[in-house]
Design a protein around this motif. Structure first.
Motif, PDB file in Angstrom:
ATOM      1  N   UNK A 196       1.058  -1.157   0.060  1.00 49.34           N
ATOM      2  CA  UNK A 196       0.007  -0.174  -0.027  1.00 49.34           C
ATOM      3  C   UNK A 196       0.852   1.355  -0.033  1.00 49.34           C
ATOM      4  N   UNK A 197       0.665   2.526  -1.003  1.00 40.46           N
ATOM      5  CA  UNK A 197       1.099   3.449  -1.291  1.00 40.46           C
ATOM      6  C   UNK A 197       1.393   3.911   0.160  1.00 40.46           C
ATOM      7  N   UNK A 198       0.504   3.939   0.825  1.00 29.41           N
ATOM      8  CA  UNK A 198       0.125   5.295   2.054  1.00 29.41           C
ATOM      9  C   UNK A 198       0.855   4.163   3.250  1.00 29.41           C
ATOM     10  N   UNK A 199       0.807   3.380   3.218  1.00 27.52           N
ATOM     11  CA  UNK A 199       1.587   2.448   4.499  1.00 27.52           C
ATOM     12  C   UNK A 199       3.430   2.531   4.610  1.00 27.52           C
ATOM     13  N   UNK A 200       3.804   2.478   3.041  1.00 26.96           N
ATOM     14  CA  UNK A 200       5.303   2.740   2.135  1.00 26.96           C
ATOM     15  C   UNK A 200       5.248   4.060   3.091  1.00 26.96           C
ATOM     16  N   UNK A 201       4.568   5.384   2.714  1.00 28.06           N
ATOM     17  CA  UNK A 201       5.210   6.072   3.294  1.00 28.06           C
ATOM     18  C   UNK A 201       4.750   7.001   4.821  1.00 28.06           C
ATOM     19  N   UNK A 202       4.036   6.090   5.094  1.00 22.27           N
ATOM     20  CA  UNK A 202       4.408   6.133   6.942  1.00 22.27           C
ATOM     21  C   UNK A 202       5.494   5.501   7.186  1.00 22.27           C
ATOM     22  N   UNK A 203       5.355   4.616   6.558  1.00 24.69           N
ATOM     23  CA  UNK A 203       6.531   3.665   6.932  1.00 24.69           C
ATOM     24  C   UNK A 203       8.053   4.221   6.819  1.00 24.69           C
ATOM     25  N   UNK A 204       8.320   5.827   6.164  1.00 21.44           N
ATOM     26  CA  UNK A 204       9.562   6.046   5.448  1.00 21.44           C
ATOM     27  C   UNK A 204       9.904   7.460   6.796  1.00 21.44           C
ATOM     28  N   UNK A 205       7.862   7.881   7.436  1.00 22.10           N
ATOM     29  CA  UNK A 205       8.098   9.035   7.289  1.00 22.10           C
ATOM     30  C   UNK A 205       8.197   8.550   9.129  1.00 22.10           C
ATOM     31  N   UNK A 206       7.978   7.425   9.629  1.00 19.11           N
ATOM     32  CA  UNK A 206       7.672   7.572  11.185  1.00 19.11           C
ATOM     33  C   UNK A 206       8.796   6.328  11.662  1.00 19.11           C
ATOM     34  N   UNK A 231      11.895   6.117   9.836  1.00 17.99           N
ATOM     35  CA  UNK A 231      13.074   5.796   8.687  1.00 17.99           C
ATOM     36  C   UNK A 231      12.723   5.643   7.596  1.00 17.99           C
ATOM     37  N   UNK A 232      13.566   6.751   6.935  1.00 17.34           N
ATOM     38  CA  UNK A 232      13.740   6.338   5.077  1.00 17.34           C
ATOM     39  C   UNK A 232      13.784   5.030   4.788  1.00 17.34           C
ATOM     40  N   UNK A 233      15.467   4.775   5.692  1.00 16.08           N
ATOM     41  CA  UNK A 233      16.304   3.524   5.882  1.00 16.08           C
ATOM     42  C   UNK A 233      14.948   2.327   5.558  1.00 16.08           C
ATOM     43  N   UNK A 234      13.993   1.991   6.265  1.00 14.23           N
ATOM     44  CA  UNK A 234      13.776   1.372   6.665  1.00 14.23           C
ATOM     45  C   UNK A 234      12.104   1.321   5.478  1.00 14.23           C
ATOM     46  N   UNK A 235      11.672   2.327   5.144  1.00 13.16           N
ATOM     47  CA  UNK A 235      10.948   2.273   4.488  1.00 13.16           C
ATOM     48  C   UNK A 235      11.292   2.095   2.991  1.00 13.16           C
ATOM     49  N   UNK A 236      12.453   2.213   2.460  1.00 15.40           N
ATOM     50  CA  UNK A 236      12.575   2.206   0.833  1.00 15.40           C
ATOM     51  C   UNK A 236      13.134  -0.002   1.021  1.00 15.40           C
ATOM     52  N   UNK A 237      13.186  -0.849   2.389  1.00  8.23           N
ATOM     53  CA  UNK A 237      13.919  -2.023   2.552  1.00  8.23           C
ATOM     54  C   UNK A 237      12.146  -2.422   2.446  1.00  8.23           C
ATOM     55  N   UNK A 238      11.559  -1.982   3.266  1.00 11.46           N
ATOM     56  CA  UNK A 238      10.155  -2.457   3.160  1.00 11.46           C
ATOM     57  C   UNK A 238       9.595  -2.049   1.377  1.00 11.46           C
ATOM     58  N   UNK A 239      10.031  -1.817   0.926  1.00  8.95           N
ATOM     59  CA  UNK A 239       9.210  -1.556  -0.459  1.00  8.95           C
ATOM     60  C   UNK A 239       9.854  -2.486  -1.130  1.00  8.95           C
ATOM     61  N   UNK A 248      -3.185  -7.100  11.389  1.00  9.00           N
ATOM     62  CA  UNK A 248      -2.588  -5.901  11.404  1.00  9.00           C
ATOM     63  C   UNK A 248      -4.738  -4.980  10.395  1.00  9.00           C
ATOM     64  N   UNK A 249      -4.798  -3.890  11.553  1.00 10.61           N
ATOM     65  CA  UNK A 249      -5.555  -3.013  10.203  1.00 10.61           C
ATOM     66  C   UNK A 249      -4.966  -2.237   9.457  1.00 10.61           C
ATOM     67  N   UNK A 250      -4.835  -1.577   8.649  1.00 10.21           N
ATOM     68  CA  UNK A 250      -4.068  -0.942   7.560  1.00 10.21           C
ATOM     69  C   UNK A 250      -3.293   0.457   8.108  1.00 10.21           C
ATOM     70  N   UNK A 251      -2.509   0.183   8.514  1.00  9.36           N
ATOM     71  CA  UNK A 251      -1.550   1.284   8.825  1.00  9.36           C
ATOM     72  C   UNK A 251      -1.384   0.813  10.242  1.00  9.36           C
ATOM     73  N   UNK A 252      -1.956   0.121  10.716  1.00 10.06           N
ATOM     74  CA  UNK A 252      -1.616  -0.113  12.514  1.00 10.06           C
ATOM     75  C   UNK A 252      -0.321  -0.823  12.640  1.00 10.06           C
ATOM     76  N   UNK A 253       0.530  -1.475  11.422  1.00  5.64           N
ATOM     77  CA  UNK A 253       1.475  -2.115  12.114  1.00  5.64           C
ATOM     78  C   UNK A 253       2.337  -1.631  12.266  1.00  5.64           C
ATOM     79  N   UNK A 254       2.072  -0.120  11.564  1.00  2.00           N
ATOM     80  CA  UNK A 254       3.839   1.209  12.324  1.00  2.00           C
ATOM     81  C   UNK A 254       3.779   1.634  13.905  1.00  2.00           C
TER      82      UNK A 254
END
Length: 436
Positions: free
Chosen positions: A119-129, A131-139, A363-369
């Protein structure tokens, strides 16, 4: 009967841990019913009905079938899943629909994984909250997983897929003006927009202004998408205008009444959504065109097959792993301290346990973060955190139960094992080489 009676006979009602886990089970079930069934699951069933009725089998086979080029089928599967901000349960009716319409096993599994995971929303939130490193790795890992899992599943069952590809395709029988792929796509994406904006998550402290703006005006965006959907119903499905106007007026009146008499903003949107879905059902069922009636009947069929198994999975998850949502944290029979202790560090075992735990939790959408954020602050390693992000949103016990009913326990077990193994490997590599 003997097993059930014996279990009831020995219920440890005086045990505090059991009573707490029972509270967690009911809390998780109540939260899921309030937050996800009306705004999330029910619209998803109608979207699945669109796929089942208005998208011809030939269209599915052209893009996701065995004869479609691999680069095309897996790209479409990954992208289609990625645009949906859905959880591991909401993706189920959509997956069931495209699988039964003739999609190849590989692309269907890629879609099943990518929907909740990319999900684009989850990827953006992962990077924001986180860290960018975790967001890129998850993507990178999530996109790669969707393709790898799909291709491995297709290779394991290559003979079965070959037989399916050689069987004569069924012709589309529904007589409808929405046979055009472009027209159907407009109706489909109008409902997807309703699903996405109705469930748009509240902005976090580090969220962008665009995210906050979309959250502030999310119900206006839902209204615009609903108007587009009404236009499609009149223009493409040939539904009488007066019926659509009547349904729309009923929804508007319900919105006004909800704003006036329901002070809690959590429950304010629920009555209008119920009225909207009920009006849609009545309009379609009373229409002369067979395909329009079949849309509602197909959506109801998906609901009957999905909701009971999902309920069983939620009950088991709450009992064993507890209820964690928002500021609520109620432990289950397995204490949270055990989980946190098990996933500390970046060893293979820690990553494996993190993947397995995430696979069975819901996990509901985005609650995993925020959950992962809390676990990291409690000593969780970065590798297990990534493993949890890769396995948790895409799997859950309710998800496994429903998927097994669609394609059998053997395929489901292989799919779940692939997700856990790939998540464990990725978490271990990330934690030991890039997660310092």
């Amino acid at each position: 009967m003997v097993v059930i009676y014996t279990a009831i006979f020995f219920l440890p009602l005086n045990n505090q841990a059991f009573r707490t886990s029972l509270h967690a089970t009911l809390d998780l079930a109540k939260w899921y019913a309030q937050e996800h069934v009306i705004l999330c699951l029910l619209p998803a069933f109608f979207i699945a009905g669109i796929i089942a009725v208005f998208i011809s089998k030939d269209s599915v086979l052209r893009y996701l079938g065995a004869h479609a080029p691999r680069w095309l089928s897996y790209s479409v599967a990954a992208i289609s899943g990625g645009i949906l901000a859905v959880c591991s349960c909401t993706i189920l009716p959509l997956f069931t629909s495209i699988y039964k319409r003739g999609a190849g096993l590989g692309p269907a599994m890629a879609f099943l994984y990518s929907g909740p995971a990319i999900s684009m929303l989850s990827i953006i939130l992962t990077a924001r909250i986180l860290g960018m490193e975790m967001g890129i790795a998850r993507t990178v890992c999530a996109i790669g997983f969707s393709v790898i899992i799909g291709m491995i599943m297709a290779w394991i069952y290559r003979r079965e897929e070959q037989q399916k590809a050689e069987s004569p395709s069924e012709k589309q029988q529904a007589e409808t003006a929405a046979d055009s792929f472009g027209q159907t796509a407009m109706l489909f994406f109008a409902m997807v927009a309703v699903l996405i904006f109705a469930n748009w998550a509240a902005p976090g402290e580090q969220s962008s202004s665009i995210w906050s703006l979309a959250y502030t005006y999310r119900w206006y965006l839902v209204g615009v998408a609903a108007l587009l959907m009404c236009w499609c119903m009149v223009e493409y499905l040939r539904i009488p205008t007066w019926k659509v106007y009547t349904g729309a007026i009923a929804v508007v009146l319900t919105v006004a009444a909800s704003l006036r008499f329901i002070p809690d903003p959590m429950f304010t949107p629920l009555p209008p959504m119920v009225v909207a879905l009920a009006a849609l059902s009545l309009i379609l069922l009373s229409d002369k065109r067979e395909a329009n009636r079949e849309w509602t009947l197909s959506s109801w069929d998906f609901a009957k097959k999905t909701i009971p198994l999902m309920g069983v999975g939620i009950i088991i998850t709450g009992m064993l792993l507890g209820s964690t949502h928002g500021d609520t944290s109620i432990p289950g029979l397995i204490p949270a301290e055990w989980v946190q202790h098990a996933v500390g560090g970046n060893g293979v075992l820690a990553n494996f346990l993190s993947s397995v735990t995430g696979a069975f939790m819901y996990f509901s959408t985005l609650t995993e973060i925020p959950i992962v954020q809390g676990l990291l602050s409690s000593g969780m390693g970065k590798g297990p955190a990534l493993a949890l992000l890769l396995a948790g949103p895409s799997l859950s016990l309710p998800n496994m139960l429903v998927v097994s009913g669609v394609m059998g326990w053997r395929k489901t077990a292989i799919y779940v094992s692939l997700v856990i193994v790939l998540s464990t490997i990725s978490g271990y590599i990330y934690g030991n080489f890039w997660g310092w």
